[in-house]
Design a protein around this motif. Sequence first.
Motif, PDB file in Angstrom:
ATOM      1  N   ILE A   1       0.814  -1.251  -0.098  1.00  0.00           N
ATOM      2  CA  ILE A   1      -0.082  -0.149   0.079  1.00  0.00           C
ATOM      3  C   ILE A   1       0.877   1.061  -0.098  1.00  0.00           C
ATOM      4  CG2 ILE A   1      -1.749   1.285   1.412  1.00  0.00           C
ATOM      5  CD1 ILE A   1      -2.727  -1.215   2.640  1.00  0.00           C
ATOM      6  N   LEU A   2       0.629   2.042  -1.033  1.00  0.00           N
ATOM      7  CA  LEU A   2       1.392   3.377  -1.013  1.00  0.00           C
ATOM      8  C   LEU A   2       0.434   4.474  -0.537  1.00  0.00           C
ATOM      9  CD1 LEU A   2       3.166   3.063  -4.718  1.00  0.00           C
ATOM     10  CD2 LEU A   2       3.980   2.708  -2.244  1.00  0.00           C
ATOM     11  N   MET A   3       0.802   5.148   0.579  1.00  0.00           N
ATOM     12  CA  MET A   3      -0.053   5.889   1.248  1.00  0.00           C
ATOM     13  C   MET A   3       0.358   7.286   1.424  1.00  0.00           C
ATOM     14  SD  MET A   3      -3.116   6.009   3.021  1.00  0.00           S
ATOM     15  CE  MET A   3      -3.241   4.461   3.683  1.00  0.00           C
ATOM     16  N   ASP A   4      -0.447   8.368   0.832  1.00  0.00           N
ATOM     17  CA  ASP A   4      -0.059   9.740   1.148  1.00  0.00           C
ATOM     18  C   ASP A   4      -0.303  10.026   2.499  1.00  0.00           C
ATOM     19  OD1 ASP A   4       0.716  12.236   0.431  1.00  0.00           O
ATOM     20  OD2 ASP A   4      -1.412  12.934   0.098  1.00  0.00           O
ATOM     21  N   ILE A   5       0.193  11.127   2.962  1.00  0.00           N
ATOM     22  CA  ILE A   5       0.225  11.760   4.286  1.00  0.00           C
ATOM     23  C   ILE A   5      -0.654  12.674   4.643  1.00  0.00           C
ATOM     24  CG2 ILE A   5       1.482  12.359   6.260  1.00  0.00           C
ATOM     25  CD1 ILE A   5       2.368   9.660   5.471  1.00  0.00           C
ATOM     26  N   GLN A   6      -0.678  13.638   3.965  1.00  0.00           N
ATOM     27  CA  GLN A   6      -1.471  14.737   4.107  1.00  0.00           C
ATOM     28  C   GLN A   6      -2.767  14.763   3.181  1.00  0.00           C
ATOM     29  OE1 GLN A   6      -1.387  17.642   6.027  1.00  0.00           O
ATOM     30  NE2 GLN A   6       0.683  17.006   6.991  1.00  0.00           N
ATOM     31  N   MET A   7      -4.077  14.652   3.829  1.00  0.00           N
ATOM     32  CA  MET A   7      -5.215  14.164   3.284  1.00  0.00           C
ATOM     33  C   MET A   7      -6.327  14.530   4.026  1.00  0.00           C
ATOM     34  SD  MET A   7      -4.734  10.272   1.388  1.00  0.00           S
ATOM     35  CE  MET A   7      -4.444   9.557   2.974  1.00  0.00           C
ATOM     36  N   PRO A   8      -7.545  14.942   3.357  1.00  0.00           N
ATOM     37  CA  PRO A   8      -8.758  15.497   4.224  1.00  0.00           C
ATOM     38  C   PRO A   8      -9.398  14.356   4.863  1.00  0.00           C
ATOM     39  CG  PRO A   8      -9.011  15.570   1.868  1.00  0.00           C
ATOM     40  CD  PRO A   8      -7.615  15.233   1.968  1.00  0.00           C
ATOM     41  N   HIS A   9     -10.387  14.356   5.815  1.00  0.00           N
ATOM     42  CA  HIS A   9     -11.068  13.554   6.334  1.00  0.00           C
ATOM     43  C   HIS A   9     -10.079  12.607   7.299  1.00  0.00           C
ATOM     44  CE1 HIS A   9     -14.195  15.112   3.858  1.00  0.00           C
ATOM     45  NE2 HIS A   9     -13.657  14.774   2.921  1.00  0.00           N
ATOM     46  N   MET A  10      -9.413  11.879   6.683  1.00  0.00           N
ATOM     47  CA  MET A  10      -8.299  11.149   7.462  1.00  0.00           C
ATOM     48  C   MET A  10      -6.818  11.259   6.762  1.00  0.00           C
ATOM     49  SD  MET A  10      -8.762   6.854   8.203  1.00  0.00           S
ATOM     50  CE  MET A  10     -10.235   7.045   8.803  1.00  0.00           C
ATOM     51  N   ASP A  11      -5.969  11.544   7.679  1.00  0.00           N
ATOM     52  CA  ASP A  11      -4.525  11.436   7.310  1.00  0.00           C
ATOM     53  C   ASP A  11      -4.071  10.293   7.067  1.00  0.00           C
ATOM     54  OD1 ASP A  11      -2.813  10.953   9.902  1.00  0.00           O
ATOM     55  OD2 ASP A  11      -4.476  11.995  10.431  1.00  0.00           O
ATOM     56  N   GLY A  12      -2.642   9.871   6.393  1.00  0.00           N
ATOM     57  CA  GLY A  12      -2.138   8.821   6.052  1.00  0.00           C
ATOM     58  C   GLY A  12      -1.915   7.827   7.300  1.00  0.00           C
ATOM     59  N   VAL A  13      -1.336   8.769   8.181  1.00  0.00           N
ATOM     60  CA  VAL A  13      -0.766   7.992   9.622  1.00  0.00           C
ATOM     61  C   VAL A  13      -2.080   7.142  10.052  1.00  0.00           C
ATOM     62  CG1 VAL A  13       0.106   8.174  11.794  1.00  0.00           C
ATOM     63  CG2 VAL A  13       1.107   9.530   9.876  1.00  0.00           C
ATOM     64  N   THR A  14      -3.338   8.003  10.413  1.00  0.00           N
ATOM     65  CA  THR A  14      -4.388   7.460  10.977  1.00  0.00           C
ATOM     66  C   THR A  14      -4.717   6.283  10.111  1.00  0.00           C
ATOM     67  OG1 THR A  14      -4.815   9.354  11.994  1.00  0.00           O
ATOM     68  CG2 THR A  14      -6.807   7.642  11.836  1.00  0.00           C
ATOM     69  N   ALA A  15      -5.013   6.389   8.746  1.00  0.00           N
ATOM     70  CA  ALA A  15      -5.266   5.351   7.849  1.00  0.00           C
ATOM     71  C   ALA A  15      -4.485   4.046   7.907  1.00  0.00           C
ATOM     72  CB  ALA A  15      -5.492   5.852   6.405  1.00  0.00           C
ATOM     73  N   CYS A  16      -3.175   4.238   8.167  1.00  0.00           N
ATOM     74  CA  CYS A  16      -2.242   3.078   8.016  1.00  0.00           C
ATOM     75  C   CYS A  16      -2.472   2.556   9.419  1.00  0.00           C
ATOM     76  CB  CYS A  16      -0.789   3.771   8.317  1.00  0.00           C
ATOM     77  SG  CYS A  16       0.271   2.437   8.725  1.00  0.00           S
TER      78      CYS A  16
END
Length: 929
Positions: free
Chosen positions: A711-726
């Motif tokens: 999984i390639l995950m961006d960090i700065q995202m709306p609603h849920m950032d990449g760290v939380t999603a990870c």
Amino acid sequence: MTRYGLRARVITLTLAPTLIIGLLLSAFFSFNRYHDLEKQVVNSGLSIIEPLAIASEEGLKNNSREAVRRIISYAHRKNSKFVRSIAVFDYNHELFVTSNFHPNFELLTFPRTEPIPLLVSSVLQENTLILRAPVIAESGIVATMKGPDSNPALGYVAIELDLSSLRLQQYQEIFSAFLVMLIGLGLSAVFAYRLMYDVTRPISHMKSMVDRIRRGHLDVRIEGKMHGELDSLKNGINAMAVSLSEYHVEMQHSIDQATSDLRETLEQLEIQNVELDIAKKRAQEAARVKSEFLANMSHELRTPLNGVIGFTRQMLKTTLTNSQTDYLLTIEKSANNLLNIINDILDFSKLEAGKLALENIPFDFQSSLEEVVSLQATSAHEKGLELTLKIDPKIPTGLVGDPLRIQQVLTNLVGNSIKFTERGNIDISVELRSQRDDSVELQFMVRDTGIGISERQQSQLFQAFSQADASISRRYGGTGLGLVITQKLVSQMGGEISLTSRLHQGSTFWFTLRLASTDMPVSDLLETQVLRQRTLLLVEPNMQAASVIQQTLVQEGLVVTYRSSLPEETESFDYVLLNLSPSKDNDVESVQLMVEQAMRCAPHVVVGTPSTALALSDHLIQRYQIHCITKPLSRRKLLQTLAANQESIPLFESPEQNSETLPLRVMAVDDNPANLKLISALLQERVESVITCTNGVDAVKQAEVQHFDIILMDIQMPHMDGVTACGNIKQTELNANTPVIAVTAHAMTGERDRLLKAGMDDYLTKPIEEHVLQQVLMHWNPHTNAKELEKLDISTSAMVIENEAENSSPIEHSNIIIDWQAALKQSANKQDLARDMLKMLVDYIPEVNAIVEGALEDDHFDVEQFIHHVHKLHGSSSYCGVPRLKSVCATIEKALRSGSSIEDIEPELFELQDEMEKVEASAKPYLEV
């Protein structure tokens, strides 16, 4: 002795001499008395034994024991106090007679193996003294001691003396001496006590009185009758107390007066503080107005300048003659120079406020300096001045520092030299002063043959808005800010600047800098092997310019022959480099004759023309098969021109790309459509299945229903950032062990460690390099056999990627709005993909521009939302080949995340708007294709 009081000193100094003298005298007299008593005993024994030896002579001769016994018995009885025993021995050491019984007569005899001595002898054993005297026939003892006796000894007399009474008497004498010493010490102690009573007590009393006076009791006095000097001391202390009391009264009066004056002064200061506070607020308001004015002026001036620069570049893309191209390039350089002047005004404001930040990036040192010389060449050549640049060959090619500020300093100094020089040369030289480890110390020098500066005027050079002479600003123009900015920039870079000058003889400005060297490639490799051992005729009227060019060519292996003018006799060379002087009127006919003569000397002719003779250059190129380059000659351009007519250098074939796709299912998550599209395109060429998501919430939902290999995950995202999603993905049943790779535009030190600690498995920086993506896929591929393929060391690789991202040099693209080659590289050489990404960026720019305008006008805007859009624009810029826009976005994002306010980054926001306008204008040709 300083630790002890006066009483202890008196006692010590009184008793110590008495004790020392008493000990010495007692020891001396006891020693003498001790030995005198021993001598008395010995003499008494001699007075007994010598007559006995004489009296025993006849008895021994006649063997008359009774007669001898009567003699020794009488002597024993008479001296029985200290005589224990008297014995007479014959010449065979046999006992002849004795006065009484002795338990061990062997103690009284001489050794039997030795002859009887002819002198009296004595032996001391503890408390016993044994005396032995020989009995000599027909002779007296005295006669025997005076000379040798021929008569043998008949025997000897031995007396044992008891020394117990002697020892007792000796001890009595020692005790008497010790007792006398003690009596003397007692008397000394009595006198010392009396001395203390008469001297130390009054002194102690006066000390306590002085201490009370010191504590402020000025009314106390010393009373009582004292003797001698002590009475004088008492009177002096009392007089001092009186004086102190009077002084205290006078001082108190002065204090009261000073307090009254101070109150008046404080009232005046309070009034002044109020006035100063008002003045301070006015000054702050004026500074704010000045800052707003500078920012607004910068924006208003940059807008038309950007139009000039933009349309000039559009014109350069059309079909033009060489002259028109050179004219437009000159216009572009001049506009950029004017833009730099505007930046100088802002720099001065930043320097005054201490907010100017210096970059620390690798750059091509020689190319940076040649760019300065090229920009200043037109001004110099218009005045007929020769402009040269000489760089020490020992200086490394790649250095680390702030190239724009170095160029700014050098531009100011060269511009001043050109301004104040009417004829001659402007010579720029850079020398290597020292080299230590990975750092070099350089000295820059700018020499001119201008009007010079007097010693009195030199002190005014580095002051703002001032010049050496009040009339200079009228004659030559200028604001007087250049040298001030130059001095502050050099000082901020850790160097120093100064000058040497004499009136009407020219000036030399010099400054020093310490820069770090780097082995990173900072420019394209220039192949010059084909020029080695080629012969070249250099024709240059100016000696200084000829020396610089000859040094450059010789370093590349060419065999250079120098002439100040073309030789009359034809000689054969491989090249002729014919340089025209800017100080002469180069008419077309005379130049044509020189070119024709040069072509007879060599098959390849290169003509160096002044930057003011571009029309002449076009005419020569159209008429002759020659090359023309503009002076001052750039090293790279000159060598490329010389090598242009050589055989083509074979190109290395690029390694074939591995077209085999990996059996992986990968999910890419990014809220930026351009980034997501590029990552998806890159992944589709390498893996079998790609799933894309635009936010962290969708990514978690996908992870709950299907398994992914990576999984390639961006960090700065709306609603849920990449760290939380990870973290949420790691809690799912299907993807609990799936590696999650962070993909972010943050390339700051420590970002990787922070993300790994937050739960990420690996770290990639934008823009993503194809080979780096391939390495990451191979490393995290669950089907890869570690025995067949050595996996990548993630810690080392990530640090290399991070360092490369931090050390990327924007100076290489300082004059490029859109680097299409970089855009193609980031798009896997797919023009359609690069064009789509650029279009997405251009479509997003109006939204960002509106947000920037709102941020500048509204003080209560959402900072986090603003950071999000800047970060999104930063990520898009990473893949579209817009280095300057990317650099500005990175600067603004870093400043905002560090807590800076909008007021602090207003110049950067204006610069962001300018760069977005430039990108929009420059992108049209690429999007219309």
